[in-house]
Design a protein around this motif. Structure first.
Motif, PDB file in Angstrom:
ATOM      1  N   GLN A 174     -16.717  36.315   8.832  1.00 17.58           N
ATOM      2  CA  GLN A 174     -18.012  35.680   8.590  1.00 17.58           C
ATOM      3  C   GLN A 174     -19.053  36.254   9.524  1.00 17.58           C
ATOM      4  O   GLN A 174     -18.761  36.596  10.673  1.00 17.58           O
ATOM      5  CB  GLN A 174     -17.918  34.168   8.804  1.00 17.58           C
ATOM      6  CG  GLN A 174     -17.160  33.425   7.727  1.00 17.58           C
ATOM      7  CD  GLN A 174     -17.293  31.922   7.872  1.00 17.58           C
ATOM      8  OE1 GLN A 174     -17.465  31.413   8.967  1.00 17.58           O
ATOM      9  NE2 GLN A 174     -17.213  31.216   6.756  1.00 17.58           N
ATOM     10  N   LEU A 175     -20.268  36.361   9.015  1.00 20.87           N
ATOM     11  CA  LEU A 175     -21.408  36.728   9.837  1.00 20.87           C
ATOM     12  C   LEU A 175     -22.337  35.533   9.884  1.00 20.87           C
ATOM     13  O   LEU A 175     -22.734  35.012   8.836  1.00 20.87           O
ATOM     14  CB  LEU A 175     -22.151  37.934   9.250  1.00 20.87           C
ATOM     15  CG  LEU A 175     -21.408  39.258   9.183  1.00 20.87           C
ATOM     16  CD1 LEU A 175     -22.334  40.334   8.631  1.00 20.87           C
ATOM     17  CD2 LEU A 175     -20.878  39.659  10.534  1.00 20.87           C
ATOM     18  N   GLN A 176     -22.669  35.113  11.075  1.00 20.69           N
ATOM     19  CA  GLN A 176     -23.536  33.959  11.254  1.00 20.69           C
ATOM     20  C   GLN A 176     -24.826  34.401  11.926  1.00 20.69           C
ATOM     21  O   GLN A 176     -24.812  34.846  13.074  1.00 20.69           O
ATOM     22  CB  GLN A 176     -22.854  32.890  12.093  1.00 20.69           C
ATOM     23  CG  GLN A 176     -23.680  31.637  12.313  1.00 20.69           C
ATOM     24  CD  GLN A 176     -23.909  30.855  11.037  1.00 20.69           C
ATOM     25  OE1 GLN A 176     -22.990  30.601  10.267  1.00 20.69           O
ATOM     26  NE2 GLN A 176     -25.156  30.492  10.787  1.00 20.69           N
TER      27      GLN A 176
ATOM     28  N   GLY B 155     -13.700  36.122  12.825  1.00 23.13           N
ATOM     29  CA  GLY B 155     -12.591  36.280  11.898  1.00 23.13           C
ATOM     30  C   GLY B 155     -11.700  37.429  12.315  1.00 23.13           C
ATOM     31  O   GLY B 155     -11.716  37.880  13.460  1.00 23.13           O
ATOM     32  N   ARG B 156     -10.959  37.931  11.357  1.00 21.97           N
ATOM     33  CA  ARG B 156     -10.026  39.020  11.627  1.00 21.97           C
ATOM     34  C   ARG B 156     -10.784  40.346  11.619  1.00 21.97           C
ATOM     35  O   ARG B 156     -11.202  40.817  10.566  1.00 21.97           O
ATOM     36  CB  ARG B 156      -8.923  39.033  10.582  1.00 21.97           C
ATOM     37  CG  ARG B 156      -7.831  40.033  10.871  1.00 21.97           C
ATOM     38  CD  ARG B 156      -6.764  39.971   9.802  1.00 21.97           C
ATOM     39  NE  ARG B 156      -5.657  40.865  10.076  1.00 21.97           N
ATOM     40  CZ  ARG B 156      -4.639  41.060   9.251  1.00 21.97           C
ATOM     41  NH1 ARG B 156      -4.596  40.415   8.094  1.00 21.97           N
ATOM     42  NH2 ARG B 156      -3.666  41.896   9.564  1.00 21.97           N
TER      43      ARG B 156
ATOM     44  N   ASP C 206     -20.512  46.575   8.706  1.00 18.17           N
ATOM     45  CA  ASP C 206     -19.453  47.374   8.070  1.00 18.17           C
ATOM     46  C   ASP C 206     -18.202  47.163   8.935  1.00 18.17           C
ATOM     47  O   ASP C 206     -18.153  47.660  10.061  1.00 18.17           O
ATOM     48  CB  ASP C 206     -19.895  48.834   8.054  1.00 18.17           C
ATOM     49  CG  ASP C 206     -18.816  49.785   7.566  1.00 18.17           C
ATOM     50  OD1 ASP C 206     -19.086  50.998   7.529  1.00 18.17           O
ATOM     51  OD2 ASP C 206     -17.706  49.318   7.230  1.00 18.17           O
ATOM     52  N   ILE C 207     -17.231  46.430   8.400  1.00 20.13           N
ATOM     53  CA  ILE C 207     -16.116  45.958   9.209  1.00 20.13           C
ATOM     54  C   ILE C 207     -14.780  46.398   8.643  1.00 20.13           C
ATOM     55  O   ILE C 207     -14.558  46.365   7.426  1.00 20.13           O
ATOM     56  CB  ILE C 207     -16.152  44.413   9.316  1.00 20.13           C
ATOM     57  CG1 ILE C 207     -17.399  43.977  10.088  1.00 20.13           C
ATOM     58  CG2 ILE C 207     -14.894  43.870   9.984  1.00 20.13           C
ATOM     59  CD1 ILE C 207     -17.613  42.475  10.121  1.00 20.13           C
ATOM     60  N   ARG C 208     -13.903  46.781   9.545  1.00 18.60           N
ATOM     61  CA  ARG C 208     -12.519  47.050   9.178  1.00 18.60           C
ATOM     62  C   ARG C 208     -11.665  45.933   9.781  1.00 18.60           C
ATOM     63  O   ARG C 208     -11.730  45.698  10.991  1.00 18.60           O
ATOM     64  CB  ARG C 208     -12.070  48.410   9.706  1.00 18.60           C
ATOM     65  CG  ARG C 208     -10.699  48.826   9.208  1.00 18.60           C
ATOM     66  CD  ARG C 208     -10.312  50.190   9.733  1.00 18.60           C
ATOM     67  NE  ARG C 208      -9.015  50.609   9.179  1.00 18.60           N
ATOM     68  CZ  ARG C 208      -8.337  51.671   9.619  1.00 18.60           C
ATOM     69  NH1 ARG C 208      -8.846  52.425  10.581  1.00 18.60           N
ATOM     70  NH2 ARG C 208      -7.186  51.981   9.062  1.00 18.60           N
TER      71      ARG C 208
ATOM     72  N   SER D  92      -6.205  48.076   6.181  1.00 21.45           N
ATOM     73  CA  SER D  92      -7.302  47.878   5.249  1.00 21.45           C
ATOM     74  C   SER D  92      -8.392  48.903   5.482  1.00 21.45           C
ATOM     75  O   SER D  92      -8.474  49.522   6.539  1.00 21.45           O
ATOM     76  CB  SER D  92      -7.871  46.465   5.402  1.00 21.45           C
ATOM     77  OG  SER D  92      -8.444  46.295   6.679  1.00 21.45           O
ATOM     78  N   GLY D  93      -9.219  49.063   4.472  1.00 19.63           N
ATOM     79  CA  GLY D  93     -10.376  49.938   4.615  1.00 19.63           C
ATOM     80  C   GLY D  93     -11.553  49.165   5.176  1.00 19.63           C
ATOM     81  O   GLY D  93     -11.411  48.046   5.654  1.00 19.63           O
ATOM     82  N   ARG D  94     -12.726  49.793   5.105  1.00 19.55           N
ATOM     83  CA  ARG D  94     -13.939  49.171   5.603  1.00 19.55           C
ATOM     84  C   ARG D  94     -14.656  48.462   4.466  1.00 19.55           C
ATOM     85  O   ARG D  94     -14.719  48.972   3.340  1.00 19.55           O
ATOM     86  CB  ARG D  94     -14.834  50.232   6.237  1.00 19.55           C
ATOM     87  CG  ARG D  94     -14.278  50.770   7.533  1.00 19.55           C
ATOM     88  CD  ARG D  94     -14.789  52.155   7.863  1.00 19.55           C
ATOM     89  NE  ARG D  94     -16.244  52.244   7.892  1.00 19.55           N
ATOM     90  CZ  ARG D  94     -16.895  53.330   8.317  1.00 19.55           C
ATOM     91  NH1 ARG D  94     -16.223  54.370   8.733  1.00 19.55           N
ATOM     92  NH2 ARG D  94     -18.217  53.357   8.310  1.00 19.55           N
TER      93      ARG D  94
END
Length: 120
Positions: A2-4, A25-26, A97-99, A104-106
């Protein structure tokens, strides 16, 4: 993940506001982070972005007035906005942009917008 986003509000022309965005989060790694905005009856536009190494880029309309920064240890990003003008009125969105893991990918993540209103 999540982005807050937080920090929006109402200010007069010439005023300042500081927006913050926290990722939770992860998360394995965060690459590019950015602020976008969408004004009334306008398309969403890039305000500023910052790479994982701290390289920044700002839209011409905000250069010299806005400054983007990030804290990689805290997974946070900020936008310092000075000398705000009525044309800066918009909903501001944070992006990252998160991995999430080595398996998993981005992916692209967006926070809910925060309203910035500049009016006398």
């Amino acid at each position: 993940v999540q982005l807050q986003a937080s920090g929006g509000g109402l200010t007069q022309p010439g005023g300042s506001l500081r927006l913050s965005c926290a990722a939770s989060g992860r998360i394995l790694s965060i690459n590019r982070m950015a602020w976008y905005r969408q004004g009334p009856e306008k398309q969403r536009e890039l305000v500023a972005d910052i790479s994982s190494r701290g390289a920044t880029n700002c839209a011409d309309s905000v250069k010299g007035r806005f400054s983007i920064s990030r804290d990689n240890a805290k997974s946070t990003m900020s936008l310092q906005m000075n000398n705000l003008q009525p044309e800066d009125t918009a909903v501001y969105y944070c992006y990252a942009d998160i991995r999430q893991s080595v398996f998993s990918g981005r992916d692209d993540y967006w926070g809910r917008g925060t309203q910035v209103t500049v009016s006398s």
